[in-house]
Design an enzyme around this catalytic site. Structure first.
Site, PDB file in Angstrom:
ATOM      1  N   SER A  75       0.833  -1.208   0.000  1.00 48.58           N
ATOM      2  CA  SER A  75       0.000   0.000   0.000  1.00 48.58           C
ATOM      3  C   SER A  75       0.870   1.261   0.000  1.00 48.58           C
ATOM      4  CB  SER A  75      -0.942  -0.032   1.206  1.00 48.58           C
ATOM      5  OG  SER A  75      -1.899   0.984   1.138  1.00 48.58           O
ATOM      6  N   ASP A 113      -9.940  -5.329  -3.109  1.00 47.11           N
ATOM      7  CA  ASP A 113      -9.442  -4.258  -2.249  1.00 47.11           C
ATOM      8  C   ASP A 113     -10.502  -3.156  -2.157  1.00 47.11           C
ATOM      9  OD1 ASP A 113      -8.090  -2.022  -1.144  1.00 47.11           O
ATOM     10  OD2 ASP A 113      -6.179  -2.814  -1.832  1.00 47.11           O
ATOM     11  N   HIS A 152      -7.912  -5.247   1.072  1.00 45.88           N
ATOM     12  CA  HIS A 152      -6.757  -4.383   1.301  1.00 45.88           C
ATOM     13  C   HIS A 152      -5.779  -4.971   2.315  1.00 45.88           C
ATOM     14  CE1 HIS A 152      -4.566  -0.673   0.886  1.00 45.88           C
ATOM     15  NE2 HIS A 152      -4.489  -0.561   2.211  1.00 45.88           N
TER      16      HIS A 152
END
Length: 312
Positions: free
Chosen positions: A182, A257, A287
Site C-alpha cells: 500500500s 481491495d 486491502h
C-alpha cells in the site's frame, strides 16, 4: 502413489505459514466511510493525520511485538539514525536456511497503520521459508521511531534503510529486494527510481499500491473528492514508475481491495516500462488480507528465484 516433490513440499510449507499469520496482519485502513464526511473538512489542514494512521491500532506507538513472539531467534533490534536527526526503529532478521542459491535481502515497507511488529508473520515466511535476510523499517512517527511522518520524511527514511543495508558487511553484497504494501509500495517506487542506476536494487515488489494520493482520495474518501487537489502529500507513483526500466517488478493485486481499487494496480502496470514484470491477481484479496491469499508467497518466491537471483 508417488511422494510429493521438494518444490510441492515447499509450497505447502509456505501456505501453512501464511495461514498461521491471518489474525495478525489485519490492520486499520485509511479511513472508514462512516466518518469520511467529517474528515473531508480536515483534508487540507490535517491530512497528515488522516493519511499516516500511526496511532492505530491503540497502543501501536508503545507496544511493538518482537520476533521471539513468533519463535524467531536470529534477529537484531536496531535504532538507525537518519541524516535529519531522527531515529528509526527496525528489526534485522537472518535466514535460518539458505534456500536461495545466492544471498538476498528484503527491505520491507509497511502500510499506513500499525508498526513493524504487526508484520512479523509476513517477515517470518520470507526469512524462514525463502531464506532471505529481512530489514523491517519503522517510519518516523510510527512505533518506536522518533519524529512525525510526512512524504518528505518517509523518503529520507527509505533511503536511510537502503543505505544501511549497502553499508552493512553481511548485506552489502546481497541482492536487495524492495517490498512495499500500500503506502509502502508508493515509497518503494520512489526509492527504486532514485537508486536504480546505483545498481544496488535487485527487485521491486508492490502490493495494493495506488497511482497517487490525489487519485486515491475519491475512492478512499468519497465526500472529499473535490478537495483532492488540495492534498500536498502527493506520492506520484504513476509518473515515477515509468522511469524504472532495469529493475524487475512483481505486482501483487487483491481484486477485492476496498480501499485501493484494483484499477490502480492495473494502471500502474499499464505505465510500467520495466523489462521484466509480473502481474499476479489475487481474486479474493482485500486491502489487508491479500497477503493471506493462496499463491501470494509462491509468486513472491518465484519472482525472487527467477527474476532476481538468476537475472544477474
Amino acid at each position: 502413489m508417488s511422494s510429493p516433490s521438494p518444490s510441492t513440499t515447499f509450497i505447502n510449507q509456505i501456505s501453512a505459514a501464511a495461514s498461521h499469520a491471518v489474525s495478525y496482519v489485519r490492520l486499520p485502513v485509511l479511513a472508514s466511510s462512516g466518518i469520511a464526511a467529517i474528515l473531508s473538512a480536515l483534508l487540507y489542514f490535517k491530512q497528515n493525520e488522516l493519511i499516516y494512521q500511526r496511532n492505530l491500532p491503540i497502543g501501536t506507538r508503545t507496544e511493538v511485538p518482537k520476533p521471539p513472539m513468533f519463535h524467531m531467534t536470529d534477529w537484531e533490534d536496531l535504532s538507525i539514525p537518519t541524516p535529519d536527526g531522527e531515529s528509526l526503529h527496525a528489526y534485522f532478521l537472518r535466514p535460518t536456511n539458505k534456500r536461495l542459491d545466492k544471498s538476498v535481502t528484503v527491505l520491507m515497507f509497511h502500510g499506513n497503520a500499525g508498526n513493524i511488529g504487526h508484520r512479523l508473520p509476513i517477515a517470518k515466511v520470507i526469512q524462514e521459508h525463502m531464506g532471505c535476510h529481512v530489514l523491517m523499517l519503522e517510519y518516523r512517527g510510527y512505533g518506536l521511531s522518533t519524529g512525525s511522518p510526512n512524504e518528505r520524511g518517509l523518503l529520507i527514511d527509505a533511503q536511510t534503510g537502503l543505505d544501511y543495508l549497502t553499508e552493512r558487511a553481511e548485506t552489502r553484497d546481497t541482492k536487495i529486494v524492495i517490498y512495499g504494501q500500500s503506502l509502502g509500495g508508493a515509497l518503494s517506487i520512489q526509492l527504486v527510481a532514485k537508486n536504480e542506476k546505483r545498481g544496488n536494487v535487485g527487485g521491486l515488489i508492490l502490493e495494493n499500491t495506488f497511482t497517487s494520493m490525489r487519485k486515491l482520495i475519491p475512492s478512499a474518501l468519497p465526500p472529499a473528492k473535490y478537495l483532492a487537489r488540495l492534498c500536498h502529500q502527493v506520492w506520484p507513483s504513476d509518473t515515477t514508475l515509468p522511469t524504472i526500466k532495469e529493475t524487475p517488478i512483481l505486482f501483487l493485486s487483491g481484486l477485492r481491495d476496498e480501499i485501493v481499487p484494483a484499477s490502480h494496480m492495473k494502471q500502474l502496470q499499464s505505465v510500467c516500462r520495466a523489462k521484466k514484470q509480473t502481474f499476479k491477481e489475487l481474486p479474493n484479496g482485500t486491502h489487508n488480507d491479500t497477503v493471506m491469499e493462496p499463491g501470494y508467497f509462491e509468486a513472491m518466491f518465484k519472482f525472487i528465484r527467477e527474476d532476481v537471483v538468476k537475472s544477474r
